[in-house]
Design a protein around this motif. Sequence first.
Motif, PDB file in Angstrom:
ATOM      1  N   TYR A   1       0.682  -1.219  -0.015  1.00  0.00           N
ATOM      2  CA  TYR A   1      -0.008  -0.057   0.007  1.00  0.00           C
ATOM      3  C   TYR A   1       0.751   1.438  -0.043  1.00  0.00           C
ATOM      4  O   TYR A   1       1.738   1.280   0.772  1.00  0.00           O
ATOM      5  N   LEU A   2       0.579   2.087  -0.965  1.00  0.00           N
ATOM      6  CA  LEU A   2       1.603   3.421  -0.948  1.00  0.00           C
ATOM      7  C   LEU A   2       1.117   4.486  -0.122  1.00  0.00           C
ATOM      8  O   LEU A   2       2.014   5.211  -0.023  1.00  0.00           O
ATOM      9  N   ALA A   3      -0.241   4.508   0.218  1.00  0.00           N
ATOM     10  CA  ALA A   3      -0.458   5.654   0.860  1.00  0.00           C
ATOM     11  C   ALA A   3       0.409   6.109   2.224  1.00  0.00           C
ATOM     12  O   ALA A   3       0.608   7.059   2.635  1.00  0.00           O
ATOM     13  N   PRO A   4       0.545   4.842   3.312  1.00  0.00           N
ATOM     14  CA  PRO A   4       1.437   5.316   4.332  1.00  0.00           C
ATOM     15  C   PRO A   4       2.999   6.164   3.922  1.00  0.00           C
ATOM     16  O   PRO A   4       3.454   7.046   4.531  1.00  0.00           O
ATOM     17  N   TYR A   5       3.564   5.587   2.844  1.00  0.00           N
ATOM     18  CA  TYR A   5       4.675   6.152   2.538  1.00  0.00           C
ATOM     19  C   TYR A   5       4.719   7.326   2.007  1.00  0.00           C
ATOM     20  O   TYR A   5       5.472   8.306   2.218  1.00  0.00           O
ATOM     21  N   LEU A   6       3.503   7.799   1.169  1.00  0.00           N
ATOM     22  CA  LEU A   6       3.396   9.184   0.793  1.00  0.00           C
ATOM     23  C   LEU A   6       3.003  10.110   2.197  1.00  0.00           C
ATOM     24  O   LEU A   6       3.553  11.000   1.698  1.00  0.00           O
ATOM     25  N   SER A   7       2.446   9.412   3.059  1.00  0.00           N
ATOM     26  CA  SER A   7       2.349  10.429   4.095  1.00  0.00           C
ATOM     27  C   SER A   7       3.667  10.566   4.968  1.00  0.00           C
ATOM     28  O   SER A   7       3.892  11.831   5.233  1.00  0.00           O
ATOM     29  N   ILE A   8       4.529   9.785   5.031  1.00  0.00           N
ATOM     30  CA  ILE A   8       6.073  10.093   5.299  1.00  0.00           C
ATOM     31  C   ILE A   8       6.376  11.281   4.550  1.00  0.00           C
ATOM     32  O   ILE A   8       7.203  12.126   5.208  1.00  0.00           O
ATOM     33  N   GLY A   9       6.786  11.124   3.285  1.00  0.00           N
ATOM     34  CA  GLY A   9       7.227  12.033   2.399  1.00  0.00           C
ATOM     35  C   GLY A   9       6.366  13.548   2.873  1.00  0.00           C
ATOM     36  O   GLY A   9       7.027  14.627   2.660  1.00  0.00           O
ATOM     37  N   LEU A  10       4.989  13.263   2.703  1.00  0.00           N
ATOM     38  CA  LEU A  10       4.276  14.762   3.017  1.00  0.00           C
ATOM     39  C   LEU A  10       4.731  15.352   4.408  1.00  0.00           C
ATOM     40  O   LEU A  10       4.901  16.627   4.549  1.00  0.00           O
ATOM     41  N   PHE A  11       4.749  14.422   5.310  1.00  0.00           N
ATOM     42  CA  PHE A  11       5.144  14.866   6.766  1.00  0.00           C
ATOM     43  C   PHE A  11       6.633  15.571   6.483  1.00  0.00           C
ATOM     44  O   PHE A  11       6.722  16.617   7.343  1.00  0.00           O
ATOM     45  N   ALA A  12       7.416  14.850   6.006  1.00  0.00           N
ATOM     46  CA  ALA A  12       8.965  15.573   5.951  1.00  0.00           C
ATOM     47  C   ALA A  12       8.698  17.002   5.218  1.00  0.00           C
ATOM     48  O   ALA A  12       9.314  17.839   5.535  1.00  0.00           O
ATOM     49  N   ILE A  13       7.885  17.115   4.195  1.00  0.00           N
ATOM     50  CA  ILE A  13       7.707  18.506   3.611  1.00  0.00           C
ATOM     51  C   ILE A  13       7.105  19.403   4.509  1.00  0.00           C
ATOM     52  O   ILE A  13       7.543  20.514   4.671  1.00  0.00           O
ATOM     53  N   PHE A  14       6.193  19.027   5.127  1.00  0.00           N
ATOM     54  CA  PHE A  14       5.674  19.796   6.445  1.00  0.00           C
ATOM     55  C   PHE A  14       6.698  20.484   7.457  1.00  0.00           C
ATOM     56  O   PHE A  14       6.938  21.401   7.993  1.00  0.00           O
ATOM     57  N   LEU A  15       7.775  19.380   7.543  1.00  0.00           N
ATOM     58  CA  LEU A  15       8.706  19.431   8.867  1.00  0.00           C
ATOM     59  C   LEU A  15       9.373  20.508   8.145  1.00  0.00           C
ATOM     60  O   LEU A  15       9.873  21.303   8.915  1.00  0.00           O
ATOM     61  N   ALA A  16       9.939  20.316   6.717  1.00  0.00           N
ATOM     62  CA  ALA A  16      10.843  21.364   6.147  1.00  0.00           C
ATOM     63  C   ALA A  16      10.369  22.634   6.275  1.00  0.00           C
ATOM     64  O   ALA A  16      10.956  23.659   6.359  1.00  0.00           O
ATOM     65  N   ILE A  17       8.815  22.668   5.811  1.00  0.00           N
ATOM     66  CA  ILE A  17       8.320  24.168   5.855  1.00  0.00           C
ATOM     67  C   ILE A  17       8.154  24.819   7.316  1.00  0.00           C
ATOM     68  O   ILE A  17       8.712  26.157   7.418  1.00  0.00           O
ATOM     69  N   VAL A  18       7.954  23.918   8.104  1.00  0.00           N
ATOM     70  CA  VAL A  18       7.821  24.573   9.631  1.00  0.00           C
ATOM     71  C   VAL A  18       9.370  24.903   9.874  1.00  0.00           C
ATOM     72  O   VAL A  18       9.581  26.105  10.654  1.00  0.00           O
ATOM     73  N   TYR A  19      10.237  24.091   9.716  1.00  0.00           N
ATOM     74  CA  TYR A  19      11.551  24.202   9.857  1.00  0.00           C
ATOM     75  C   TYR A  19      12.244  25.500   9.215  1.00  0.00           C
ATOM     76  O   TYR A  19      12.739  26.524  10.065  1.00  0.00           O
ATOM     77  N   ARG A  20      11.642  25.825   8.276  1.00  0.00           N
ATOM     78  CA  ARG A  20      12.113  27.061   7.416  1.00  0.00           C
ATOM     79  C   ARG A  20      11.504  28.264   8.099  1.00  0.00           C
ATOM     80  O   ARG A  20      12.016  29.231   8.366  1.00  0.00           O
ATOM     81  N   ARG A  21      10.195  28.389   8.432  1.00  0.00           N
ATOM     82  CA  ARG A  21       9.462  29.256   9.173  1.00  0.00           C
ATOM     83  C   ARG A  21      10.099  29.585  10.527  1.00  0.00           C
ATOM     84  O   ARG A  21      10.121  30.576  10.780  1.00  0.00           O
ATOM     85  N   TYR A  22      10.469  28.524  11.242  1.00  0.00           N
ATOM     86  CA  TYR A  22      11.052  28.526  12.515  1.00  0.00           C
ATOM     87  C   TYR A  22      12.446  29.174  12.587  1.00  0.00           C
ATOM     88  O   TYR A  22      12.866  30.313  13.352  1.00  0.00           O
ATOM     89  N   LEU A  23      13.369  28.865  11.349  1.00  0.00           N
ATOM     90  CA  LEU A  23      14.443  29.545  11.197  1.00  0.00           C
ATOM     91  C   LEU A  23      14.444  30.982  10.818  1.00  0.00           C
ATOM     92  O   LEU A  23      14.925  31.839  11.168  1.00  0.00           O
ATOM     93  N   GLY A  24      13.308  31.107   9.909  1.00  0.00           N
ATOM     94  CA  GLY A  24      13.101  32.658   9.602  1.00  0.00           C
ATOM     95  C   GLY A  24      12.684  33.553  10.555  1.00  0.00           C
ATOM     96  O   GLY A  24      12.912  34.804  10.855  1.00  0.00           O
ATOM     97  N   ALA A  25      11.701  32.984  11.774  1.00  0.00           N
ATOM     98  CA  ALA A  25      11.347  33.504  12.800  1.00  0.00           C
ATOM     99  C   ALA A  25      12.798  33.839  13.727  1.00  0.00           C
ATOM    100  O   ALA A  25      12.881  35.045  14.008  1.00  0.00           O
ATOM    101  N   ILE A  26      13.681  32.909  13.664  1.00  0.00           N
ATOM    102  CA  ILE A  26      14.833  33.285  14.488  1.00  0.00           C
ATOM    103  C   ILE A  26      15.583  34.276  14.261  1.00  0.00           C
ATOM    104  O   ILE A  26      16.120  35.241  14.700  1.00  0.00           O
ATOM    105  N   HIS A  27      15.833  34.489  12.587  1.00  0.00           N
ATOM    106  CA  HIS A  27      16.552  35.223  12.043  1.00  0.00           C
ATOM    107  C   HIS A  27      16.045  36.700  12.142  1.00  0.00           C
ATOM    108  O   HIS A  27      16.899  37.787  12.217  1.00  0.00           O
ATOM    109  N   ALA A  28      14.613  36.645  12.022  1.00  0.00           N
ATOM    110  CA  ALA A  28      13.909  38.010  11.961  1.00  0.00           C
ATOM    111  C   ALA A  28      14.076  38.478  13.531  1.00  0.00           C
ATOM    112  O   ALA A  28      14.312  39.678  13.590  1.00  0.00           O
TER     113      ALA A  28
END
Length: 635
Positions: free
Chosen positions: A370-397
């Motif tokens: 089943y492919l759905a759980p592995y797509l969830s892993i990739g999707l969550f990694a993208i979410f984590l990268a976005i939040v991480y970038r926002r977090y770093l951006g907030a720190i730099h700001a």
Amino acid sequence: MAWLLLLAWLSACGGGARDGGAMHIEQALFRTEPGAGWEPPPELPLSVQDMGGWAQVPLPHARARSLAEGSASLQAPPDVAWYRLTLPASLPAQDLFLYLPRWQTIGVVAVYVDGRMVYRSRGSRVWNSFNRPLWLPLGSGTGGSSAAPHTVWVRMASQQGVGGAISSAWVGTEQALLWRYNLRSFVQNDLISQTGAAFLVIGLFSLAVGLVRRREPIYLLFFAVSVTCVLRNLHYVVDDHPPPVPDDWFGWVSVNALGWSMVSIFAFALRVHRKRMPRLAWGIAALVVLCAVLTLPVPLLLPHVHAILPAVYIVLTALTAVVAVSGLWASWQARSGEGMVLFAWFSLNVPAAVHDLLLQNYRFNIERVYLAPYLSIGLFAIFLAIVYRRYLGAIHAVEFVNAGLESRLAARERELTASHEQLRALERQQTLAAERQRLMQDMHDGIGSSLMSALRMVEHGQASTADTALVLKDCIDDLKLAIDSLSPADADLLAMLAALRFRLAPRLKAAGITLTWSVQDLPPLPWLDPQAALHVLRILQEVLTNLLKHSQATAIDLATEVRPGDANEGGVVVRIRDNGHAFVPTASAPPATPAGQGLANVRHRAQALGGHCQWAAWEGGGEFRLWLPLERAVN
């Protein structure tokens, strides 16, 4: 992409019929057993051992599944199917194991070896170990020309209409098969459960951050995505232990978690690309809520969730496509790179959902994953990268803002330091000017007035030697009081009274008056500055001078006491008692007379200190009381 390649390899990895001590079984005999029940017997039934009714089928093999079944199928007896696997005699004479990559149905599966049951699925009939490979020991090998081949029977009791499927089988030694089992078990189960646990931990951390930074809901949405993704993938890792909740409710959560995750993802994406789509957002939310309500496992509403899963998944797949297309369009319009990457990956859920739906309905080879759980892993990694970038951006700001604030603060500190120095210099000048003005005023009103009176008396020949000496003594007393008021009293009234006693004791003794000292410890008076000290000294000097001139007293007693109370009512009392003629003034003495002017000055000075004074008579003479507050209001 590496995981997708691995999954594709696992799907295609079948190996040859023989693989170094292992045999890949791709043919089996198949038959059904009408009228059988759910519970498998401990021994193989004689009716099954009969060779009649068996048909050869290829493995993997599937029995068709209907799109949806009515509620009557829940109470109907099961459809029981049997698979017979004959093991070749050429297997090595070692301990053998059976490896079954997958079986899937809603029901109970049992495995028999040589007529004896060696395995039975436990827990829930619905949410069972369908995504876990099966690993069973079979005993010693059957090598040798005279040995009878081992036979493995697989009994699959399924709910009517839902069908069932079984993969091809592997039989061989542990060394030859264990790596296959471990690899598939890791990819299908361990990877999903471990990443789900990691996502949940990160989501809890994001929840803690979101509760502190309430103005940034992206952290709370990240937590919602992590929770819904974990709930969505729970049924892929269920083992022989039943779920902690009833099957119907577990199915309801597992199915609707897909819709909840889409709502969370869509809300998260709105924060990423900042494109407002209120109608679509409310429409998606309403459809998800409607689906959740209609699939509630309550009587008289709809068939149980597991009976209509395919139909529900078709609706959710269509909704996934709508969310993916709208998200891509909004991200393109907003020129949001993060949103484009997010929804480009999310759009893969549409073909993945179609693949999983066909696999669930046995339209594809059951040995696929089943492919759905592995797509969830990739999707969550993208979410984590976005939040991480926002977090770093907030720190730099914050760092940039802090740097600007530090420079402005340093400049402001320099300005304040310069202003403070100027204020201190100005305050010193004002203090010196005020003190100079006070001394000039005191000298003018006290010593200057007395000297001018003495000068006129001398010029007009009206002053005798005694009168002149008395005036000069008054001038000297005034000068001594001014000097005493300049001494630091440190809010100590007793020290100031002691200085007054030292100054006036010789004069009182010369007048034949005995001074007794009946003071007690007094609390400090914070407001007792030089000006206030001079007021107190002049009040007491005026009272003692009047006693010398008018009371004909021979003894004077000076005492102090503390009046209890709070800061506004509590105070200290200075009492002067004599044994002469009592002096009790009227409410107001005529100001034109010297006595009236002296009393007015005493009252005025007492009021300036925030206190009050009182003259009274007692059985032995007269008494004067001066009440002073512990704390004085600042004007």
